[in-house]
Design a protein around this motif. Structure first.
Motif, short mmCIF file in Angstrom:
data_model
loop_
_atom_site.label_atom_id
_atom_site.label_comp_id
_atom_site.label_asym_id
_atom_site.label_seq_id
_atom_site.Cartn_x
_atom_site.Cartn_y
_atom_site.Cartn_z
N LEU A 56 -48.17 56.06 -48.24
CA LEU A 56 -47.04 56.01 -47.30
C LEU A 56 -47.49 55.79 -45.86
O LEU A 56 -46.64 55.61 -44.98
N ALA A 57 -48.80 55.85 -45.62
CA ALA A 57 -49.29 55.77 -44.24
C ALA A 57 -49.19 54.35 -43.70
O ALA A 57 -49.34 53.36 -44.43
N TYR A 58 -48.96 54.28 -42.40
CA TYR A 58 -48.86 52.98 -41.71
C TYR A 58 -50.20 52.67 -41.06
O TYR A 58 -50.77 53.51 -40.35
N GLY A 59 -50.69 51.45 -41.28
CA GLY A 59 -51.94 51.04 -40.65
C GLY A 59 -53.12 51.10 -41.61
O GLY A 59 -52.97 51.26 -42.84
N ASP A 60 -54.31 50.99 -41.05
CA ASP A 60 -55.54 50.96 -41.83
C ASP A 60 -55.91 52.38 -42.30
O ASP A 60 -56.09 53.28 -41.49
N THR A 61 -56.01 52.57 -43.61
CA THR A 61 -56.34 53.88 -44.18
C THR A 61 -57.71 53.88 -44.85
O THR A 61 -58.03 54.81 -45.60
N SER A 62 -58.51 52.85 -44.60
CA SER A 62 -59.81 52.74 -45.28
C SER A 62 -60.73 53.91 -44.94
O SER A 62 -61.46 54.41 -45.81
N GLN A 63 -60.69 54.38 -43.68
CA GLN A 63 -61.52 55.52 -43.30
C GLN A 63 -61.09 56.79 -44.03
O GLN A 63 -61.94 57.60 -44.44
N ASN A 64 -59.79 56.97 -44.18
CA ASN A 64 -59.29 58.15 -44.90
C ASN A 64 -59.68 58.09 -46.38
O ASN A 64 -60.06 59.11 -46.96
N GLU A 65 -59.58 56.90 -46.97
CA GLU A 65 -59.97 56.74 -48.37
C GLU A 65 -61.45 57.03 -48.55
O GLU A 65 -61.86 57.67 -49.53
N ALA A 66 -62.26 56.57 -47.59
CA ALA A 66 -63.70 56.84 -47.65
C ALA A 66 -63.98 58.33 -47.50
O ALA A 66 -64.84 58.89 -48.19
N ALA A 67 -63.23 58.99 -46.61
CA ALA A 67 -63.42 60.44 -46.40
C ALA A 67 -63.05 61.23 -47.65
O ALA A 67 -63.74 62.20 -48.01
N ILE A 68 -61.99 60.82 -48.33
CA ILE A 68 -61.59 61.49 -49.57
C ILE A 68 -62.67 61.32 -50.63
O ILE A 68 -63.04 62.27 -51.33
#
Length: 316
Positions: A193-205
């Protein structure tokens, strides 16, 4: 069905309120699920509370193994309580919404208890390794102080990772649709549901999953490999049976918990499906928490005896 964000917010660039997806459009199915999940929740709460109470009330169980088991039982109570009540409400009510703050709180406690359990299961495996492979040094190396430190580190790791991941996720903007395709505020569905680039969050997870799920699991595997080698070298069948019986309950709990969580957080993103993710999440939030007290009480004579004393029962 996607819920339009205009139903939940007005003149806002970021979602202030979310809605959980419906389990089913068929009322009968929702009622059946509500009944089953409520029963599992009640069994989990009662069983884990009784085990923790029995251990605290029985001086004979004031040993490292049962100290960690009491911690695990208290943890399971918090783990299920952070998710199941809201899920039950969503099953029988149209009030499926949750505020942004409420969602963040639920996510923190879910991660907090989940990561703590990963670390605590590793501490329990280390305890069994010390008891079987170094029995002469067990009393000194697994003293009360050492056990307390291992438990505190486990709870602290859960708190640190929970705060970090929750803060990282909710620093993003959510601009709709605001329906979470899940029954609680988990990381992957919210990222969708997030707006924008979430690649850093996916990497952190992924990094957090590797460090906090895979690393403890490798420690558990390493401990049990050494335990197995030590057991096979024991001369008497009775000694081998006793050693394996003390580990069997823990191994079964580890298999149930790590199997379902690894399948959720370590699978490639392309292989995720909402239906499978919900089924796995239901398993490790409700089913395993219900099975843990059953596994430990049925397979452990000392726990069964302590439970009988706590409940005022006599063995017939």
């Amino acid at each position: 069905m996607t819920v339009n964000c205009s139903l939940w917010q007005e003149n806002s660039l970021s979602v202030k309120r979310f809605a959980f997806a419906k389990f089913s459009e068929v009322p009968g199915e929702c009622f059946l699920l509500f009944t089953l999940i409520l029963l599992m929740f009640l069994v989990s709460l009662t069983g884990n509370a009784l085990i923790a109470l029995a251990i605290c009330a029985s001086p004979s169980l004031h040993t490292p193994m049962y100290f960690f088991l009491a911690n695990l039982s208290l943890l399971e109570i918090g783990y299920t309580s952070s998710v199941i009540p809201k899920m039950l409400q969503s099953l029988v009510s149209e009030a499926r919404g949750i505020s942004r703050e409420g969602c963040a709180t639920q996510m923190f406690f879910f991660i907090f208890f989940g990561i703590t359990e990963c670390c605590l299961l590793a501490a329990m495996a280390f305890d069994r390794y010390m008891a079987i492979c170094s029995p002469l040094h067990y009393a000194t190396r697994m003293s009360r102080g050492v056990c307390a430190h291992l438990a505190m580190v486990s709870w602290a790791m859960g708190c640190i990772v929970g705060l970090g991941q929750t803060n990282f996720i909710f620093s993003l903007n959510f601009c709709g649709p605001c329906e979470i395709n899940h029954f609680f505020c988990d990381l992957p569905p919210l990222l969708e549901l997030a707006y924008g680039d979430t690649s850093q969050n996916e990497a952190a997870i992924f990094v957090a999953a590797v460090l906090c799920i895979s690393s403890p699991f490798l420690l558990i595997i390493s401990s049990y490999v050494r335990i197995l080698v030590a057991v096979l070298m024991m001369p008497s069948p009775e000694g081998r049976h006793k050693a394996l019986s003390t580990c069997s309950s823990h191994l079964l709990v580890v298999t149930l918990f790590y199997g379902s969580t690894s399948a959720t957080y370590l699978r490639p993103k392309a292989s995720h499906s909402p239906g499978m993710d919900k089924l796995l999440a239901l398993f490790y939030t409700a089913v395993t928490s219900m099975l843990n007290p059953i596994i430990y009480s049925l397979r452990n004579k000392e726990v069964k005896a302590a439970l009988r004393r706590t409940l005022g029962l006599r063995k017939s």
